[in-house]
Design a protein around this motif. Structure first.
Motif, PDB file in Angstrom:
ATOM      1  N   PRO A   6      76.763  15.395  55.234  1.00 24.83           N
ATOM      2  CA  PRO A   6      77.184  14.877  53.927  1.00 24.83           C
ATOM      3  C   PRO A   6      75.984  14.476  53.075  1.00 24.83           C
ATOM      4  O   PRO A   6      75.974  14.745  51.880  1.00 24.83           O
ATOM      5  CB  PRO A   6      78.027  13.643  54.281  1.00 24.83           C
ATOM      6  CG  PRO A   6      78.501  13.894  55.659  1.00 24.83           C
ATOM      7  CD  PRO A   6      77.412  14.653  56.330  1.00 24.83           C
ATOM      8  N   LYS A   7      74.990  13.826  53.662  1.00 25.55           N
ATOM      9  CA  LYS A   7      73.823  13.390  52.896  1.00 25.55           C
ATOM     10  C   LYS A   7      73.019  14.592  52.422  1.00 25.55           C
ATOM     11  O   LYS A   7      72.584  14.641  51.277  1.00 25.55           O
ATOM     12  CB  LYS A   7      72.941  12.482  53.784  1.00 25.55           C
ATOM     13  CG  LYS A   7      71.850  11.754  53.018  1.00 25.55           C
ATOM     14  CD  LYS A   7      72.395  10.725  52.060  1.00 25.55           C
ATOM     15  CE  LYS A   7      71.257  10.037  51.316  1.00 25.55           C
ATOM     16  NZ  LYS A   7      71.741   9.317  50.147  1.00 25.55           N
ATOM     17  N   GLN A   9      74.091  17.669  51.930  1.00 22.34           N
ATOM     18  CA  GLN A   9      74.875  18.344  50.887  1.00 22.34           C
ATOM     19  C   GLN A   9      74.783  17.579  49.576  1.00 22.34           C
ATOM     20  O   GLN A   9      74.570  18.172  48.517  1.00 22.34           O
ATOM     21  CB  GLN A   9      76.348  18.431  51.293  1.00 22.34           C
ATOM     22  CG  GLN A   9      76.679  19.599  52.173  1.00 22.34           C
ATOM     23  CD  GLN A   9      78.175  19.793  52.338  1.00 22.34           C
ATOM     24  OE1 GLN A   9      78.965  19.371  51.498  1.00 22.34           O
ATOM     25  NE2 GLN A   9      78.550  20.422  53.421  1.00 22.34           N
ATOM     26  N   GLU A  10      74.921  16.254  49.694  1.00 18.42           N
ATOM     27  CA  GLU A  10      74.900  15.414  48.479  1.00 18.42           C
ATOM     28  C   GLU A  10      73.571  15.544  47.753  1.00 18.42           C
ATOM     29  O   GLU A  10      73.532  15.747  46.533  1.00 18.42           O
ATOM     30  CB  GLU A  10      75.131  13.960  48.906  1.00 18.42           C
ATOM     31  CG  GLU A  10      75.268  12.957  47.773  1.00 18.42           C
ATOM     32  CD  GLU A  10      75.235  11.525  48.311  1.00 18.42           C
ATOM     33  OE1 GLU A  10      75.846  11.250  49.365  1.00 18.42           O
ATOM     34  OE2 GLU A  10      74.568  10.686  47.681  1.00 18.42           O
ATOM     35  N   GLU A  11      72.483  15.455  48.517  1.00 17.10           N
ATOM     36  CA  GLU A  11      71.151  15.525  47.889  1.00 17.10           C
ATOM     37  C   GLU A  11      70.851  16.921  47.376  1.00 17.10           C
ATOM     38  O   GLU A  11      70.238  17.083  46.314  1.00 17.10           O
ATOM     39  CB  GLU A  11      70.062  15.082  48.877  1.00 17.10           C
ATOM     40  CG  GLU A  11      70.155  13.611  49.275  1.00 17.10           C
ATOM     41  CD  GLU A  11      70.048  12.660  48.084  1.00 17.10           C
ATOM     42  OE1 GLU A  11      69.251  12.921  47.159  1.00 17.10           O
ATOM     43  OE2 GLU A  11      70.782  11.651  48.066  1.00 17.10           O
ATOM     44  N   LYS A  14      72.678  17.300  44.198  1.00 14.58           N
ATOM     45  CA  LYS A  14      72.019  16.537  43.108  1.00 14.58           C
ATOM     46  C   LYS A  14      70.891  17.370  42.519  1.00 14.58           C
ATOM     47  O   LYS A  14      70.708  17.418  41.290  1.00 14.58           O
ATOM     48  CB  LYS A  14      71.426  15.236  43.663  1.00 14.58           C
ATOM     49  CG  LYS A  14      72.345  14.050  43.613  1.00 14.58           C
ATOM     50  CD  LYS A  14      71.575  12.783  43.979  1.00 14.58           C
ATOM     51  CE  LYS A  14      72.533  11.698  44.401  1.00 14.58           C
ATOM     52  NZ  LYS A  14      71.891  10.593  45.085  1.00 14.58           N
ATOM     53  N   GLU A  29      78.897  23.671  45.865  1.00 11.31           N
ATOM     54  CA  GLU A  29      79.624  22.692  46.682  1.00 11.31           C
ATOM     55  C   GLU A  29      80.692  23.406  47.526  1.00 11.31           C
ATOM     56  O   GLU A  29      80.852  23.127  48.720  1.00 11.31           O
ATOM     57  CB  GLU A  29      80.276  21.657  45.766  1.00 11.31           C
ATOM     58  CG  GLU A  29      80.869  20.469  46.510  1.00 11.31           C
ATOM     59  CD  GLU A  29      81.407  19.413  45.561  1.00 11.31           C
ATOM     60  OE1 GLU A  29      81.546  18.266  46.001  1.00 11.31           O
ATOM     61  OE2 GLU A  29      81.687  19.734  44.382  1.00 11.31           O
TER      62      GLU A  29
END
Lengths: 74, 263
Positions: A6-7, A9-11, A14, A29
């Protein structure tokens, strides 16, 4: 799901949002679903490499690698 | 440098067509003045198209939107100038057209600064001779603009308002030169990538505008008389608009193709 994903993917999203905008970020995404960390990193590197050139791509990718390294050292 | 060939070929053909028109037609003919507007509005459309592809949440989307608005202000100025000159028989200088021309400069500056912020430009790691060449070019441009665009433009026999407006164009060009330092830095930082191509081409386009402005400042009396080859200064502005159009479209089409590929 591995805790880094999750981290990561999130970064990654971004970074994609910042450089390429929300449409491209939303598409990536969906593309990230079911992919391993290594595959996500390959996809991000491929995208950044074409647009940012080698130097800036390495700078952005090193941030993502540090993220994975940080989790693995926990 | 990766680019799309089709827009390049089409825009080059437009430039050749406009050049031939300028050579054949009488200076400032209605046809030439009307066709001059085409690349201007094309650049505006390209700017808004490119910013829409990125969307308003990204740095590039915001940057290109500001540049597109700057181009739109110049287009408004050009249109007002055209209408005043060709239909209303009013001297377009000074007029509200100048307000639009001048207000574009801070928009370009803001757009270029925002767009190049992502580049993380590391000046101290750049090739020293490239930096020296860049600084030399910028100093020469700034000196030329300051001398011909500000100092020589002052005419004690015209009104203070006319002098302020005339000299403001030179100040605007100095602001643009300042912004181009960052766009050159971004072009260098992103070299090898399509963003490097974008900033290289945009820098080239704005450079053409600066050169045209300097030539206009030097040869203004001859240009206003409609004497060739000075009227061909218009072609340098046209080249600037077409180059910027190309840079924006090339980048926007490539992002679109990425979006289609990953759908």
């Amino acid at each position: 799901m591995p805790p880094t994903k999750p981290k990561l993917q999130e970064e990654s999203l971004k970074i994609i949002l910042s450089f390429f905008g929300e449409k491209t970020a939303r598409l990536y995404e969906k593309k990230f679903i079911g992919k391993t960390d290594a595959m996500i990193l390959i996809m991000v590197r491929e995208l950044l490499g074409e647009y940012l050139g080698p130097d800036q791509t390495e700078a952005q990718m090193s941030y993502l690698y540090k993220l994975i390294e940080k989790h693995e050292n926990k | 440098m990766k680019t799309n060939k089709s827009p390049a070929v089409i825009l080059f053909a437009v430039f050749i067509f406009l050049t031939i028109t300028y050579i054949i037609e009488e200076p400032f003919s209605f046809l030439a003045e009307t066709l001059y507007l085409f690349p201007v509005f094309l650049a505006v459309l390209a700017g808004f198209f490119a910013s829409e592809v990125y969307g308003p949440k990204s740095h590039n989307g915001k940057a290109l939107a500001l540049i597109a608005f700057g181009l739109a202000f110049w287009a408004a100025g050009e249109l007002i100038w055209y209408i005043f000159k060709n239909f209303l028989n009013i001297d377009p200088f000074p007029s509200v057209a100048d307000a639009f021309f001048l207000l574009a400069y801070p928009l370009f500056f803001a757009g270029i600064l925002i767009g190049t912020r992502l580049a993380e430009i590391k000046w101290n790691r750049m090739n020293k001779s490239a930096i020296a060449a860049g600084i030399t070019a910028i100093v020469i441009l700034a000196a030329a603009v300051s001398y011909w665009g500000i100092y020589k433009v002052y005419d004690p026999e015209t009104s203070p308002l006319e002098n302020i407006i005339a000299m403001s164009y030179g100040v605007g060009d100095l602001i643009l030169i300042g912004a181009l330092i960052f766009s050159l830095g971004a072009a260098r930082a992103f070299r090898g990538g399509r963003f490097g191509t974008l900033w290289t081409i945009l820098t080239g386009g704005f450079f053409f505008f600066l050169v045209a402005d300097i030539f206009f400042a030097i040869y203004q009396p001859i240009y206003i008389e409609g004497l060739k080859p000075c009227v061909y200064i218009d072609l340098v502005w046209i080249a600037g608009y077409l180059l910027i159009t190309y840079g924006l479209l090339d980048n926007a089409f490539s992002i679109r193709s990425i979006q289609k590929k990953i759908k």
